[in-house]
Design an enzyme around this catalytic site. Structure first.
Site, mmCIF file in Angstrom:
data_model
loop_
_atom_site.group_PDB
_atom_site.id
_atom_site.type_symbol
_atom_site.label_atom_id
_atom_site.label_comp_id
_atom_site.label_asym_id
_atom_site.label_seq_id
_atom_site.Cartn_x
_atom_site.Cartn_y
_atom_site.Cartn_z
ATOM 1 C CE LYS A 227 -4.086 2.075 1.818
ATOM 2 N NZ LYS A 227 -3.574 3.422 2.065
ATOM 3 N NE ARG B 37 -9.661 9.120 -3.368
ATOM 4 C CZ ARG B 37 -9.382 8.629 -2.169
ATOM 5 N NH1 ARG B 37 -8.975 7.387 -2.044
ATOM 6 N NH2 ARG B 37 -9.511 9.370 -1.079
ATOM 7 C CE LYS C 253 -5.400 -3.721 -5.249
ATOM 8 N NZ LYS C 253 -4.697 -2.902 -6.216
HETATM 9 P P1 NAD Z 1 -6.568 5.039 2.097
HETATM 10 O O1 NAD Z 1 -5.355 5.845 1.821
HETATM 11 O O2 NAD Z 1 -6.635 4.358 3.394
HETATM 12 O O3 NAD Z 1 -6.726 3.929 0.949
HETATM 13 C C1 NAD Z 1 -7.209 4.118 -0.350
HETATM 14 C C2 NAD Z 1 -6.174 4.555 -1.323
HETATM 15 O O4 NAD Z 1 -5.014 3.762 -1.251
HETATM 16 C C3 NAD Z 1 -6.586 4.395 -2.769
HETATM 17 O O5 NAD Z 1 -7.379 5.459 -3.195
HETATM 18 C C4 NAD Z 1 -5.261 4.340 -3.498
HETATM 19 O O6 NAD Z 1 -4.947 5.604 -3.990
HETATM 20 C C5 NAD Z 1 -4.268 3.977 -2.426
HETATM 21 N N1 NAD Z 1 -3.421 2.806 -2.704
HETATM 22 C C6 NAD Z 1 -2.108 2.714 -2.388
HETATM 23 N N2 NAD Z 1 -1.592 1.548 -2.762
HETATM 24 C C7 NAD Z 1 -2.591 0.854 -3.353
HETATM 25 C C8 NAD Z 1 -2.662 -0.438 -3.955
HETATM 26 N N3 NAD Z 1 -1.608 -1.250 -4.009
HETATM 27 N N4 NAD Z 1 -3.842 -0.825 -4.465
HETATM 28 C C9 NAD Z 1 -4.929 -0.004 -4.405
HETATM 29 N N5 NAD Z 1 -4.925 1.224 -3.847
HETATM 30 C C10 NAD Z 1 -3.768 1.652 -3.316
HETATM 31 O O7 NAD Z 1 -7.860 5.852 1.973
HETATM 32 P P2 NAD Z 1 -8.086 7.358 1.644
HETATM 33 O O8 NAD Z 1 -9.546 7.503 1.656
HETATM 34 O O9 NAD Z 1 -7.330 7.774 0.463
HETATM 35 O O10 NAD Z 1 -7.428 8.120 2.830
HETATM 36 C C11 NAD Z 1 -7.756 7.907 4.145
HETATM 37 C C12 NAD Z 1 -6.533 8.130 4.978
HETATM 38 O O11 NAD Z 1 -5.916 9.375 4.633
HETATM 39 C C13 NAD Z 1 -6.891 8.230 6.422
HETATM 40 O O12 NAD Z 1 -6.845 6.983 7.054
HETATM 41 C C14 NAD Z 1 -5.896 9.202 6.955
HETATM 42 O O13 NAD Z 1 -4.781 8.475 7.424
HETATM 43 C C15 NAD Z 1 -5.508 10.020 5.771
HETATM 44 N N6 NAD Z 1 -6.132 11.348 5.878
HETATM 45 C C16 NAD Z 1 -5.559 12.215 6.721
HETATM 46 C C17 NAD Z 1 -6.099 13.474 6.907
HETATM 47 C C18 NAD Z 1 -5.426 14.443 7.836
HETATM 48 O O14 NAD Z 1 -5.971 15.522 8.038
HETATM 49 N N7 NAD Z 1 -4.270 14.103 8.386
HETATM 50 C C19 NAD Z 1 -7.259 13.837 6.209
HETATM 51 C C20 NAD Z 1 -7.843 12.926 5.349
HETATM 52 C C21 NAD Z 1 -7.270 11.667 5.199
#
Ligand code: NAD
Length: 335
Positions: A120, A141, A294
């Site tokens: 990830k 996105r 996956k």
């Molecule tokens: P996420 O980052 O937990 O997971 C989804 C994303 O992972 C996908 O959209 C994709 O871009 C990515 N990804 C990376 N490797 C991948 C792979 N091998 N296969 C598929 N996808 C992959 O979810 P999110 O909704 O993007 O973000 C949520 C996280 O972002 C939160 O848990 C938080 O840690 C962070 N966040 C932080 C703040 C802040 O203010 N600090 C605000 C919003 C979100």
């Protein structure tokens, strides 16, 4: 089932307040590249929201931050509608939760299909559109439906082919991946920013987002951004049976596919992959915050489908967050 009027006032108010707070934090994080809180604080608030919704299911609406792809778009870039919706991922944090997810997927038909394990990548999601092998667009996105047009910026990235190689390129192809900032280059860019009197980036994820989403693409060109492919969206003239098969083809066309993915037969194999990268986490060229598992077979992915925010055929196993120390400033920053 209780309806909204039966939910106690304090729970309703708290739910509204947390939702607004989460939306505000997501905007600062995704659109302004200036997080107001740490990921840990954001995740804690999200957990509280989900607990409230579990206790009072009437609070669950499509607008809830727990039900949508959080993000958005600002005024700097033109909005673009993705040919196919982009999603987020559901998370698990323990082997028990992972087993429960796999058992559910198997119950829904995902048996003997092979589990595709990937890192990830902690960067920002990107959507590339190729028409007859030519790169015609790139977008962030956003909220999953609409992203920001960052085509000019992405064109400056050496790892992204402008033209796919080979004479078997599809008529239309949407490629998804993660743009990242190489860990090795992070300290250097921060040193440069500090020297120029600018604020340094809190972490490589932030550096990737901040560098890609520059108003002036020439600024993006100066940053060592890279990318790794992690999926496909809409396509015509390309019908892979397995996601791993898609990756091999994308690699042949010249796209940056990770050499670190593996297809394993059972959960033991998945767990071994997770443990391997728990140990090797820091030997990877980009930051990782977990492993994504996956279902490899595309027909089974289709059968399992998705919720409003995430596919049911994939799950992110998250490693515990780390407290990072920037060597450069010798102060602790929360990431
Ligand atoms: P996420 O980052 O937990 O997971 C989804 C994303 O992972 C996908 O959209 C994709 O871009 C990515 N990804 C990376 N490797 C991948 C792979 N091998 N296969 C598929 N996808 C992959 O979810 P999110 O909704 O993007 O973000 C949520 C996280 O972002 C939160 O848990 C938080 O840690 C962070 N966040 C932080 C703040 C802040 O203010 N600090 C605000 C919003 C979100």
């Amino acid at each position: 089932r209780e309806d909204l009027t039966e939910v106690p006032d304090d729970a309703r108010t708290r739910h509204r307040d947390i939702s607004e707070e989460l939306d505000r934090y997501a905007f600062a994080y995704y659109v302004q590249d200036a997080p107001l809180v740490s990921d840990g604080q954001y995740d804690e608030l999200m957990a509280e929201l989900k607990a409230l919704e579990a206790a009072h299911p009437a609070l669950v609406t499509p607008e809830s931050p727990s039900q949508k792809v959080n993000g958005g778009f600002g005024a700097t870039f033109a909005p673009v509608t993705h040919p196919e919706r982009m999603q987020s991922l559901d998370n698990v944090f323990s082997s028990d939760e992972l087993s429960a997810w796999a058992a559910r997927a198997e119950r829904d038909g995902a048996t003997g299909a092979g589990w595709l394990c990937e890192l990830k990548v902690d960067g920002l999601a990107i959507d590339l559109v190729y028409e007859r092998g030519r790169l015609v667009g790139a977008a962030t996105r956003g909220d999953g439906v609409t992203g920001e047009d960052v085509t000019a910026n992405v064109r400056t990235m050496a790892v992204v082919p402008q033209q796919l190689a080979g004479d078997d390129v599809p008529e239309f192809l949407e490629v998804r991946g993660e743009v990242y900032f190489p860990v090795a280059a992070f300290a250097e860019v921060n040193a440069g920013l500090v020297e120029a009197g600018k604020a340094p980036f809190a972490n490589p994820r932030n550096a990737a987002a901040g560098s890609l989403r520059q108003k002036d693409a020439r600024e993006t060109a100066k940053r060592p951004l890279s990318m790794v492919v992690h999926g496909i969206g809409a396509r015509r003239g390309f019908e892979p049976q397995r996601q791993s098969e898609a990756y091999e083809q994308l690699k042949a066309w010249g796209l940056p596919v990770s050499s670190r993915y593996a297809v394993v037969d059972d959960l033991e194999g998945v767990w071994a992959f997770i443990e391997r990268y728990r140990e090797q986490r820091h030997s990877v060229e980009h930051e990782i915050d977990g492993v994504v598992v996956k279902i490899d077979q595309v027909s089974l992915q289709r059968r399992l489908g998705s919720t409003s925010r995430a596919p049911r055929w994939a799950i992110a196993f998250k490693y515990p967050p780390e407290e990072a120390t920037t060597k450069l400033l010798d102060i602790k920053v929360n990431v």
